[in-house]
Design a protein around this motif. Structure first.
Motif, PDB file in Angstrom:
ATOM      1  N   VAL A   4      31.692  35.549  44.034  1.00 40.29           N
ATOM      2  CA  VAL A   4      33.076  35.258  44.397  1.00 40.29           C
ATOM      3  C   VAL A   4      33.432  33.857  43.908  1.00 40.29           C
ATOM      4  N   ALA A   5      34.609  33.751  43.313  1.00 45.20           N
ATOM      5  CA  ALA A   5      35.057  32.455  42.812  1.00 45.20           C
ATOM      6  C   ALA A   5      36.300  32.032  43.573  1.00 45.20           C
ATOM      7  N   PHE A   6      36.291  30.786  44.040  1.00 43.73           N
ATOM      8  CA  PHE A   6      37.484  30.207  44.656  1.00 43.73           C
ATOM      9  C   PHE A   6      38.006  29.160  43.684  1.00 43.73           C
ATOM     10  N   VAL A   7      39.220  29.368  43.208  1.00 45.80           N
ATOM     11  CA  VAL A   7      39.765  28.436  42.224  1.00 45.80           C
ATOM     12  C   VAL A   7      41.180  28.041  42.647  1.00 45.80           C
ATOM     13  N   GLY A   8      41.640  26.921  42.108  1.00 45.40           N
ATOM     14  CA  GLY A   8      43.017  26.528  42.356  1.00 45.40           C
ATOM     15  C   GLY A   8      43.917  27.105  41.279  1.00 45.40           C
ATOM     16  N   ASP A   9      45.205  27.082  41.524  1.00 42.41           N
ATOM     17  CA  ASP A   9      46.120  27.597  40.492  1.00 42.41           C
ATOM     18  C   ASP A   9      46.147  26.652  39.290  1.00 42.41           C
ATOM     19  N   GLY A  10      45.863  25.371  39.509  1.00 43.73           N
ATOM     20  CA  GLY A  10      45.810  24.430  38.393  1.00 43.73           C
ATOM     21  C   GLY A  10      44.584  24.665  37.533  1.00 43.73           C
ATOM     22  N   GLY A  11      43.418  24.636  38.148  1.00 45.22           N
ATOM     23  CA  GLY A  11      42.168  24.785  37.406  1.00 45.22           C
ATOM     24  C   GLY A  11      42.039  26.131  36.725  1.00 45.22           C
ATOM     25  N   PHE A  12      42.480  27.181  37.412  1.00 46.45           N
ATOM     26  CA  PHE A  12      42.340  28.523  36.842  1.00 46.45           C
ATOM     27  C   PHE A  12      43.072  28.620  35.504  1.00 46.45           C
ATOM     28  N   GLN A  13      44.228  27.951  35.434  1.00 47.07           N
ATOM     29  CA  GLN A  13      45.027  28.052  34.202  1.00 47.07           C
ATOM     30  C   GLN A  13      44.403  27.305  33.033  1.00 47.07           C
ATOM     31  N   MET A  14      43.386  26.490  33.313  1.00 41.33           N
ATOM     32  CA  MET A  14      42.738  25.777  32.215  1.00 41.33           C
ATOM     33  C   MET A  14      41.757  26.659  31.444  1.00 41.33           C
ATOM     34  N   THR A  15      41.245  27.703  32.082  1.00 41.91           N
ATOM     35  CA  THR A  15      40.274  28.559  31.389  1.00 41.91           C
ATOM     36  C   THR A  15      40.530  30.050  31.637  1.00 41.91           C
ATOM     37  N   LEU A  16      41.774  30.396  31.988  1.00 45.00           N
ATOM     38  CA  LEU A  16      42.028  31.797  32.354  1.00 45.00           C
ATOM     39  C   LEU A  16      41.913  32.758  31.184  1.00 45.00           C
ATOM     40  N   CYS A  17      41.860  32.206  29.969  1.00 44.09           N
ATOM     41  CA  CYS A  17      41.692  33.081  28.796  1.00 44.09           C
ATOM     42  C   CYS A  17      40.421  33.914  28.911  1.00 44.09           C
ATOM     43  N   GLU A  18      39.479  33.466  29.745  1.00 45.16           N
ATOM     44  CA  GLU A  18      38.223  34.214  29.888  1.00 45.16           C
ATOM     45  C   GLU A  18      38.385  35.510  30.685  1.00 45.16           C
ATOM     46  N   LEU A  19      39.605  35.773  31.161  1.00 42.11           N
ATOM     47  CA  LEU A  19      39.866  37.088  31.747  1.00 42.11           C
ATOM     48  C   LEU A  19      39.508  38.169  30.732  1.00 42.11           C
ATOM     49  N   ALA A  20      39.752  37.869  29.460  1.00 34.61           N
ATOM     50  CA  ALA A  20      39.415  38.831  28.413  1.00 34.61           C
ATOM     51  C   ALA A  20      37.916  39.094  28.403  1.00 34.61           C
ATOM     52  N   GLU A  76      46.478  41.986  35.511  1.00 29.77           N
ATOM     53  CA  GLU A  76      46.663  43.385  35.112  1.00 29.77           C
ATOM     54  C   GLU A  76      46.905  43.482  33.609  1.00 29.77           C
ATOM     55  N   ALA A  77      47.597  42.506  33.059  1.00 25.66           N
ATOM     56  CA  ALA A  77      47.871  42.527  31.615  1.00 25.66           C
ATOM     57  C   ALA A  77      46.584  42.481  30.811  1.00 25.66           C
ATOM     58  N   TYR A  78      45.582  41.802  31.350  1.00 27.25           N
ATOM     59  CA  TYR A  78      44.281  41.740  30.674  1.00 27.25           C
ATOM     60  C   TYR A  78      43.446  42.999  30.924  1.00 27.25           C
ATOM     61  N   GLY A  79      43.858  43.774  31.921  1.00 32.26           N
ATOM     62  CA  GLY A  79      43.062  44.944  32.283  1.00 32.26           C
ATOM     63  C   GLY A  79      42.225  44.718  33.520  1.00 32.26           C
ATOM     64  N   ALA A  80      42.447  43.596  34.201  1.00 28.55           N
ATOM     65  CA  ALA A  80      41.735  43.340  35.457  1.00 28.55           C
ATOM     66  C   ALA A  80      42.575  43.859  36.619  1.00 28.55           C
ATOM     67  N   ARG A  81      41.963  43.927  37.804  1.00 32.33           N
ATOM     68  CA  ARG A  81      42.714  44.273  38.979  1.00 32.33           C
ATOM     69  C   ARG A  81      43.403  43.027  39.513  1.00 32.33           C
ATOM     70  N   GLY A  82      44.693  43.146  39.805  1.00 30.16           N
ATOM     71  CA  GLY A  82      45.409  42.005  40.346  1.00 30.16           C
ATOM     72  C   GLY A  82      45.950  42.307  41.731  1.00 30.16           C
ATOM     73  N   LEU A  83      45.680  41.441  42.685  1.00 31.68           N
ATOM     74  CA  LEU A  83      46.164  41.633  44.052  1.00 31.68           C
ATOM     75  C   LEU A  83      46.915  40.382  44.495  1.00 31.68           C
ATOM     76  N   ARG A  84      47.774  40.573  45.503  1.00 28.62           N
ATOM     77  CA  ARG A  84      48.506  39.432  46.061  1.00 28.62           C
ATOM     78  C   ARG A  84      48.216  39.314  47.539  1.00 28.62           C
ATOM     79  N   LEU A  85      48.029  38.110  47.996  1.00 30.06           N
ATOM     80  CA  LEU A  85      47.825  37.868  49.423  1.00 30.06           C
ATOM     81  C   LEU A  85      48.828  36.804  49.850  1.00 30.06           C
ATOM     82  N   LYS A  86      49.774  37.210  50.702  1.00 30.56           N
ATOM     83  CA  LYS A  86      50.823  36.273  51.086  1.00 30.56           C
ATOM     84  C   LYS A  86      50.855  36.001  52.583  1.00 30.56           C
ATOM     85  N   ARG A  87      50.409  36.959  53.380  1.00 31.27           N
ATOM     86  CA  ARG A  87      50.563  36.815  54.827  1.00 31.27           C
ATOM     87  C   ARG A  87      49.205  36.731  55.518  1.00 31.27           C
TER      88      ARG A  87
END
Lengths: 170, 575
Positions: free
Chosen positions: B437-453, B503-514
């Motif tokens: 399990v990885a816990f990342v911030g929205d800032g840090g994740f965007q620095m290497t999110l290309c690895e979703l591929a 989802e665009a990469y083909g991964a499962r995407g979920l949202r948690l808001k509440r």
């Protein structure tokens, strides 16, 4: 009395034995530069064993920081050992070439001063001479001070080299 | 092609194989084509993992190394390919991670002539590697590779760079694939520690009334975990861990006080401030754990056990020290120590644990702490936890209890944003059977999110929890606390919809808001194993991390809760 010619508590003379591998000098210089230490003089020469070189480094900075630098230099893969000889019983010499502007009138006095310090004239022209001195750094400083009355045109010093006295390895 | 006649590139692949390399992470380029060709022509079993950015490749290798304890290999091309690895190499260097980075280089004859894609990577990496090589001839390859692995993994581990000019890759190899090492200046002798020093440490321990053991990364690297546990139990001494020491001593153990330092637990910092003896095993006294160095452990006998002699006295001058392998030294120490009665001391610390627990309110809104605790509970604490850098990293460090070494991966010394996600992928490659399990911030994740591929291609079932507060939160926290809340450069407006992106990469995407959905969504994420799952957690925007030791303050000067609201200092007075 400081037998090794130490100027003050902040000037240190280190002897470093290194494997003859590319980049080793750069790695050592990096360690000094990163901690803000100035290398005053540096001499690199082959050691008795062909695969190794001996460096003598004179550096200035606070003693605590220098201790850390010595440990970090020792940690480098290509460094065999690095020791601080400050305050130890060692022979410490450097060589200087001093080009002095001297007409015929001043020549005799310049040579006389040189002779007192065991320096020799290795080049002589109508207007100049080159003196070669091999001595402690302090003696060379003293020689230079006396030669100031003539015009010193050029000066080259090799930097210090050290060797431990007697059976003690450097 | 006859395998008897190898070229340099083939010899390199063979040598890497001999070192037991399983994966190579990287991206090809002009001058490494011969090496990539050798993957094919040698029929090697080594699997090449094509990443999308070289920095991510180094973090992936780093994650593999931290999760398995084995060295990891990166292969990149010259010039920009090589310079992109600098951050990852520095991250590995700061945290003592065994990593071999092979970079292609232009023809040796073109070196120093500003050739296309030429970069002096050998020179550029010099301050951030344990050692480096510029290979001069194909026949040097076996020795260089052997030495590189030995150096990277022995003593205090670290990254090693091998720069391979193209002419070396394509040149004929005529030597033996097994070569002797030639390292006269590198002779680590972890077993040759000073026995008298250990005796002196044992005597100091016998006089201690309020001892604390500080377990650092060295405990994990040296596998001193069992020995440290025995020692703690024998001495009845509480144990605090550094960020990287998490897992060196079970954090669910009654003697564990968790992490110390800037965002450590109040009771860990109080223990360290009030102890009369601190036994530091394998930590380098990083500035984030010291508070004000002059006041650190000011009334305690300080003892430092470290494999790296240059760490002794670097930050803190110890009263006693021993240079050596943490496991061997502690095992020796175990023989010479006897039981201590620390009942009063433990009672005092238990009081602190009761009075100053880690806490947050679940009713305000969705919080990182809540998500972390719930993931921990639902995974039974058995997952490999990976973090990025920032607020979420500190909360995860506080609330995720690690019981085993290699199950906690976080960029400590370097604090490299962008580390977490690729490192989690590397961990999953190294331990395919384990949950990551990885816990990342929205800032840090965007620095290497290309690895979703990369994650999708290899169907890596990594669960990524993006703690999305649309801020660079840690900087915002500092601005709020120390710069009169003047916010500058921290608003991450323009964040994508991370679930859709996944989802665009083909991964499962979920949202948690509440808050109410925490358990449901996490369960859904944990149940998905056909590839990566990204959970975009919309957490509260302006939550701050506490406890906090402000920069330049002593450890016991920490802010236990938010100032202004219900400010409590360690001394307990209300302000």
């Amino acid at each position: 009395m400081q037998p090794n010619g130490k100027k003050d508590g902040n000037t240190h003379t280190l002897s470093v034995t290194v494997a003859n591998k590319p980049g080793v000098l750069a790695r050592i210089a990096h360690v000094f530069a990163r901690r803000g230490f100035n290398i005053d003089s540096l001499v690199v020469s082959a050691s008795v064993e062909g695969d190794f070189s001996r460096m003598t480094i004179t550096a200035t900075g606070d003693p605590g920081g220098l201790e850390q630098i010595i440990r970090q230099v020792n940690k480098l893969v290509d460094v065999i050992h690095c020791t601080d000889h400050t305050g130890e019983d060692i022979v410490l010499k450097e060589l200087a070439l001093i080009k002095v502007h001297t007409g015929p009138a001043a020549r005799a006095e310049a040579l006389q001063i040189a002779a007192h310090f065991g320096a020799a004239s290795v080049d002589l022209t109508e207007t100049s001479m080159i003196l070669m001195a091999t001595a402690d750094s302090e003696q060379i400083d003293a020689l230079l001070a006396l030669l100031k009355k003539f015009k010193i045109v050029e000066l080259v010093r090799t930097g210090k080299v050290v060797m431990a006295r007697g059976e003690q390895p450097t | 092609m006859s395998i008897n006649k190898l070229d340099g590139a083939q010899a390199l692949v063979k040598c890497l194989e001999n070192e037991g390399v399983e994966y190579i992470f990287g991206i090809p380029g002009g001058v490494t084509i011969p090496i990539f060709d050798a993957f094919v022509t040698t029929g090697t079993k080594i699997k090449f993992i094509l990443c999308r950015h070289e920095q991510a490749a180094t973090h992936m290798a780093d994650g593999y190394a931290r999760a398995t304890g084995r060295p990891a290999v990166v292969l990149v091309t010259s010039g920009p390919g090589a310079t992109n690895t600098l951050t990852g190499i520095m991250t590995a260097h700061m945290d003592s991670i065994p990593m071999i980075v092979v970079s292609g280089q232009v023809l040796a004859a073109m070196l120093g002539k500003d050739a296309f894609q030429e970069a002096d990577i050998y020179g550029m990496t010099m301050p951030v590697v344990k050692h480096s090589y510029l290979v001069h001839a194909p026949n040097d390859i076996p020795r260089v590779v052997r030495e590189a692995f030995h150096i990277a993994t022995s003593g205090r581990p670290g990254p090693v760079l091998i720069d391979m000019p193209k002419n070396v890759s394509v040149g004929p190899f005529t030597a033996d694939l097994r070569a002797e090492m030639d390292l006269p200046g590198y002779q680590p002798q972890p077993e040759a520690f000073d026995k008298a020093a250990v005796q002196a440490i044992a005597e100091a321990l016998s006089r201690a009334v309020r001892p604390v053991i500080l377990a650092g990364h060295g405990v994990i690297i040296a596998d001193a975990c069992a020995a440290v546990k025995l020692l703690a139990e024998k001495l009845n001494a509480p144990v605090v861990t550094t960020l990287l020491g998490k897992g060196g001593f079970p954090e669910t153990h009654p003697l564990s006080l968790g992490m110390l330092g800037m965002h450590g637990t109040a009771y860990a910092n109080k223990a360290v401030s009030e102890c009369d003896l601190l036994l530091n095993i394998g930590s380098r006294f990083d500035d984030r754990i010291l508070g004000l160095p002059a006041l650190f452990c000011r009334n305690a006998v300080k003892i430092h056990i470290d494999i790296d002699p240059s760490e002794i006295g670097k930050m803190i001058v110890p009263d006693l020290h021993c240079v050596g392998d943490a496991r061997l030294v502690v095992e020796q120490l175990l023989k010479q120590t006897s039981r201590l009665d620390t009942t009063d001391w433990l009672k005092r610390l238990n009081g602190y644990q009761r009075d100053y627990p880690l806490q947050y309110r679940r009713t305000d809104g969705l919080k990182v702490q809540h998500v972390v605790e719930e993931v921990y509970a639902l995974t039974g604490g058995r997952a490999i936890a990976v973090t990025d850098v920032g607020q979420h990293q500190m909360w995860t460090a506080q609330f995720w209890k690690v019981d085993q070494r290699h199950n906690w991966l976080s960029s400590g010394g370097a604090g490299t944003m962008g580390y977490g996600f690729p490192a989690a992928l590397g961990a999953q490659f190294g331990r395919p059977q384990d949950l990551v399990v990885a816990f990342v911030g929205d800032g840090g994740f965007q620095m290497t999110l290309c690895e979703l591929a990369t994650a999708c291609v290899h169907k890596l079932p990594v669960k990524v929890f993006i703690m999305n507060n649309r801020y660079l939160g840690m900087v915002r926290q500092w601005q709020e606390m120390f710069y009169d809340d003047r916010r500058s450069g921290v608003d991450l407006e323009g964040n994508p919809d991370f679930a859709k992106l996944a989802e665009a990469y083909g991964a499962r995407g979920l949202r948690l808001k509440r808050t109410a959905d925490v358990r449901k969504i996490i369960t859904r994420a944990l149940e998905y194993n056909d590839g990566p799952c990204v959970v975009d957690c919309h957490v509260m925007k302006e939550e701050n991390v506490f406890p906090m030791v402000p920069a330049g303050k002593a450890l016991d000067d920490m802010l236990i809760t938010a100032p202004g609201k219900r400010r409590k200092t360690a001394a307990g007075e209300k302000q």
